[in-house]
Design an enzyme around this catalytic site. Sequence first.
Site: not given
Ligand code: HEM
Length: 339
Positions: A67, A71, A99, A198
Amino acid sequence: MELIRGISLMILALFFLHGTEADSSNNSGLLYSDYYKESCPLAEEIIRHNVEIAVLKEPRMAASLLRLHFHDCFVMGCDASVLLDNYGDIVSEKQAGPNNNSIRGFGVIDKIKAILEDACPYTVSCADILAIIARDAVELRGGPRWEVQLGRKDSLKASFNGANQFIPAPNSSLETLIKNFQAQGLDILDLVALSGSHTFGKSRCSSFRQRIYNNMDEEFDYYKRYKIFNGMLRSFCPRSGRDNAVIPLDFITPARFDNKYYINLLQGKGLLISDNVLVTQDHEGTIVKRVWAYASDQQLFFNSFAKSMIKMGNINVLTGEQGEIRRNCRFVNPATPSK
Ligand code: HEM
Ligand SMILES: *[C@@H]1O[C@H](CO)[C@@H](O)[C@H](O)[C@H]1NC(C)=O
Ligand SMILES: *[C@@H]1O[C@H](CO)[C@@H](O)[C@H](O)[C@H]1NC(C)=O
Ligand SMILES: *[C@@H]1O[C@H](CO)[C@@H](O)[C@H](O)[C@H]1NC(C)=O
């Protein structure tokens, strides 16, 4: 209705997608896979080894590290701007809405950077470290491997406002997500493939509360399992409080990088609104068709994911004389008297 249309198109899609997966991983020749071959031949090995240690200690770290690269790339390009701390004129991106209390893994980056500075001082950029780590993190949890393109330089600034503007919010509509990705030169198919991230990692209550209390996904209401799922989420995440409590993004295989994310989507079990809209708001059927294809063919998902990651890793990179190689990823290099 969309789902039924999706099913009927699935077989066609599977047949069709295999043959026409175009090479979308055009990097315009700015980056190279063997960039550190002479200057720091052990760089990738050092990084790999340390990502392995971090992920063994805490499997979720793989997701968090992937992630970070995302970002980074969505704000002024893949230039390690996300790693800068508040200092001097720099307003860190780390406290921006998407973030704050959410991105993690900076300790892992610090450790790897310190080792690399010992092995090959002033050579390996923080932006490249993020790209290599993201690749390794995915592979270590069962995902695909790809040739990572290198040669990025690090930024001299951060963009707090950019982080608020360009990183999509979890309650985005499909239209907003598409626009958001287009602003980065990524298309709808990149959106579908990269959302597959995800499939592992966790989300805070505050990121999906709207989804479980606003009941946007009426389409899924007639599924009993959807109601059970929603009820479970509600009991974990009350209407207020427990904001930072975390739950897996993928309930089937929470820590594995696989195609279960897409199976979840087809059952209305995407955790975030931005996940579910891929199937509930896709009026043209293009996306649903892809979701079905990925849900039924993991290798197809892996191939697309790798290509889209390379594409994402090329967003607005600094190369050549642009930017710098930071000594410490958290700070721009101290000014030195010019010669
Ligand atoms: C399509 C639009 C996207 C949205 C709206 C989005 C939003 C989010 C949100 C809200 C979370 C949870 C964060 C939290 O509550 O602390 C999350 C987690 C995550 N996102 Fe996305 N995301 C998107 C696309 C992506 C992309 C493109 C990637 C990687 C190429 C990605 C990788 C991840 C990963 C791996 C997690 C888990 C992180 C962890 O466990 O620390 N996301 N995302
Ligand atoms: C890659 O993109 C660049 C610039 O957009 C273009 O000039 C070049 O022809 C493309 N190369 C391939 C192989 O598509
Ligand atoms: C970030 O989170 C902290 C702790 O929850 C909070 O005190 C702070 O106001 C937040 N920062 C921004 C810029 O929202
Ligand atoms: C998303 O949530 C924010 C508050 O967290 C709210 O201000 C905004 O209106 C919501 N957007 C949509 C499209 O629901």
